[in-house]
Motif scaffolding. Structure first.
Motif, PDB file in Angstrom:
ATOM      1  N   VAL A 126      -3.604  -7.210  -7.592  1.00 16.41           N
ATOM      2  CA  VAL A 126      -4.209  -5.912  -7.317  1.00 16.41           C
ATOM      3  C   VAL A 126      -3.273  -4.855  -7.883  1.00 16.41           C
ATOM      4  CG1 VAL A 126      -4.812  -4.255  -5.511  1.00 16.41           C
ATOM      5  CG2 VAL A 126      -5.530  -6.635  -5.294  1.00 16.41           C
ATOM      6  N   GLN A 127      -3.846  -3.924  -8.646  1.00 17.04           N
ATOM      7  CA  GLN A 127      -3.096  -2.833  -9.257  1.00 17.04           C
ATOM      8  C   GLN A 127      -3.412  -1.540  -8.510  1.00 17.04           C
ATOM      9  OE1 GLN A 127      -4.069  -2.152 -13.376  1.00 17.04           O
ATOM     10  NE2 GLN A 127      -2.469  -0.626 -13.632  1.00 17.04           N
ATOM     11  N   TRP A 178      -5.559   5.369  -6.935  1.00 14.00           N
ATOM     12  CA  TRP A 178      -6.643   4.393  -7.076  1.00 14.00           C
ATOM     13  C   TRP A 178      -6.080   2.995  -6.888  1.00 14.00           C
ATOM     14  CZ3 TRP A 178      -5.480   1.103 -10.994  1.00 14.00           C
ATOM     15  CH2 TRP A 178      -4.687   1.580 -12.034  1.00 14.00           C
ATOM     16  N   VAL A 179      -7.003   2.057  -6.615  1.00 10.40           N
ATOM     17  CA  VAL A 179      -6.634   0.658  -6.423  1.00 10.40           C
ATOM     18  C   VAL A 179      -7.750  -0.206  -6.999  1.00 10.40           C
ATOM     19  CG1 VAL A 179      -7.555   0.660  -4.055  1.00 10.40           C
ATOM     20  CG2 VAL A 179      -5.875  -1.071  -4.725  1.00 10.40           C
ATOM     21  N   LYS A 180      -7.379  -1.287  -7.695  1.00  9.96           N
ATOM     22  CA  LYS A 180      -8.401  -2.163  -8.291  1.00  9.96           C
ATOM     23  C   LYS A 180      -7.896  -3.598  -8.388  1.00  9.96           C
ATOM     24  CE  LYS A 180      -7.363  -1.631 -13.232  1.00  9.96           C
ATOM     25  NZ  LYS A 180      -7.939  -1.291 -14.527  1.00  9.96           N
ATOM     26  N   ASN A 181      -8.844  -4.535  -8.399  1.00  7.40           N
ATOM     27  CA  ASN A 181      -8.559  -5.947  -8.637  1.00  7.40           C
ATOM     28  C   ASN A 181      -8.379  -6.177 -10.125  1.00  7.40           C
ATOM     29  OD1 ASN A 181      -8.839  -6.682  -5.944  1.00  7.40           O
ATOM     30  ND2 ASN A 181     -10.947  -7.336  -6.171  1.00  7.40           N
ATOM     31  N   ARG A 214      -8.357  -3.818  -0.877  1.00 10.32           N
ATOM     32  CA  ARG A 214      -8.506  -2.523  -1.561  1.00 10.32           C
ATOM     33  C   ARG A 214      -9.038  -1.456  -0.616  1.00 10.32           C
ATOM     34  NH1 ARG A 214     -12.430  -3.267  -6.030  1.00 10.32           N
ATOM     35  NH2 ARG A 214     -13.232  -4.765  -4.552  1.00 10.32           N
ATOM     36  N   TYR A 215     -10.021  -1.815   0.206  1.00 12.46           N
ATOM     37  CA  TYR A 215     -10.599  -0.837   1.141  1.00 12.46           C
ATOM     38  C   TYR A 215      -9.613  -0.517   2.262  1.00 12.46           C
ATOM     39  CZ  TYR A 215     -14.716  -1.383  -1.595  1.00 12.46           C
ATOM     40  OH  TYR A 215     -15.581  -1.383  -2.651  1.00 12.46           O
ATOM     41  N   PHE A 216      -8.810  -1.494   2.654  1.00  9.66           N
ATOM     42  CA  PHE A 216      -7.745  -1.242   3.623  1.00  9.66           C
ATOM     43  C   PHE A 216      -6.743  -0.247   3.039  1.00  9.66           C
ATOM     44  CE2 PHE A 216      -3.441  -2.405   5.086  1.00  9.66           C
ATOM     45  CZ  PHE A 216      -3.562  -1.997   6.403  1.00  9.66           C
ATOM     46  N   CYS A 217      -6.404  -0.420   1.768  1.00  9.67           N
ATOM     47  CA  CYS A 217      -5.490   0.519   1.104  1.00  9.67           C
ATOM     48  C   CYS A 217      -6.082   1.923   1.083  1.00  9.67           C
ATOM     49  CB  CYS A 217      -5.192   0.064  -0.320  1.00  9.67           C
ATOM     50  SG  CYS A 217      -4.187  -1.437  -0.421  1.00  9.67           S
ATOM     51  N   TYR A 256       3.567   6.312  -7.996  1.00 11.34           N
ATOM     52  CA  TYR A 256       4.029   4.979  -8.374  1.00 11.34           C
ATOM     53  C   TYR A 256       2.879   4.128  -8.884  1.00 11.34           C
ATOM     54  CZ  TYR A 256       8.331   6.023  -5.873  1.00 11.34           C
ATOM     55  OH  TYR A 256       9.514   6.593  -5.464  1.00 11.34           O
ATOM     56  N   LEU A 257       3.201   3.269  -9.828  1.00  9.49           N
ATOM     57  CA  LEU A 257       2.324   2.202 -10.287  1.00  9.49           C
ATOM     58  C   LEU A 257       2.797   0.939  -9.591  1.00  9.49           C
ATOM     59  CD1 LEU A 257       0.206   0.891 -12.195  1.00  9.49           C
ATOM     60  CD2 LEU A 257       2.060   0.694 -13.880  1.00  9.49           C
ATOM     61  N   LEU A 258       1.859   0.229  -8.927  1.00  9.68           N
ATOM     62  CA  LEU A 258       2.219  -0.974  -8.173  1.00  9.68           C
ATOM     63  C   LEU A 258       1.321  -2.137  -8.552  1.00  9.68           C
ATOM     64  CD1 LEU A 258       2.050   1.609  -5.868  1.00  9.68           C
ATOM     65  CD2 LEU A 258       3.519  -0.059  -4.795  1.00  9.68           C
ATOM     66  N   PHE A 259       1.870  -3.340  -8.430  1.00 11.06           N
ATOM     67  CA  PHE A 259       1.119  -4.579  -8.580  1.00 11.06           C
ATOM     68  C   PHE A 259       1.430  -5.450  -7.367  1.00 11.06           C
ATOM     69  CE2 PHE A 259       1.633  -3.022 -12.876  1.00 11.06           C
ATOM     70  CZ  PHE A 259       0.370  -3.211 -13.417  1.00 11.06           C
TER      71      PHE A 259
END
Length: 89
Positions: free
Chosen positions: A42-43, A33-36, A18-21, A4-7
Motif C-alpha cells: 500500500v502506497q 492519498w492512499v492506494k493499493n 486504506r479506509y482505516f487510513c 511523507y511518501l510511505l509504503f
C-alpha cells in the motif's frame, strides 16, 4: 508542516486498511492519498503537522484489527498546499 511518501507491507490489502487510513487521517487533520499497488504493498502520501503525523502513523501501524503492518518505509517529500483531505485511490 511535512509530507511523507510511505509504503506499507504485511496484511494491508483487502482488509479495509486504506479506509482505516482515511478515517484516521480525518481525526488527525492529515491530508494526502492512499492506494493499493499490484505488488501487494500500500502506497500513501500523508501531510500534516509533525505531531499529528506521528499520532496518525502510530494509529496506522496499530491497524484496524484486520490489517497487520509488518514493515513500512517513508521519506519526506515536498508539501502540496492545495490539498484538503485524505483520498482513497
Amino acid at each position: 508542516m511535512k509530507r511523507y511518501l510511505l509504503f506499507f507491507t504485511g496484511r494491508v490489502q483487502f482488509v479495509g486498511f486504506r479506509y482505516f487510513c482515511a478515517t484516521s487521517a480525518m481525526k488527525f487533520s492529515i491530508t494526502g492519498w492512499v492506494k493499493n499497488l499490484e505488488n501487494g504493498l500500500v502506497q500513501m502520501e500523508a501531510q500534516g503537522t509533525e505531531g499529528n503525523l506521528n499520532l496518525f502513523f502510530d494509529a496506522v501501524k496499530s491497524g484496524n484489527g484486520f490489517s497487520k503492518v509488518e514493515d513500512y518505509s517513508m521519506k519526506e517529500i515536498p508539501i502540496i498546499h492545495t490539498e484538503k483531505e485524505m483520498k482513497v485511490r
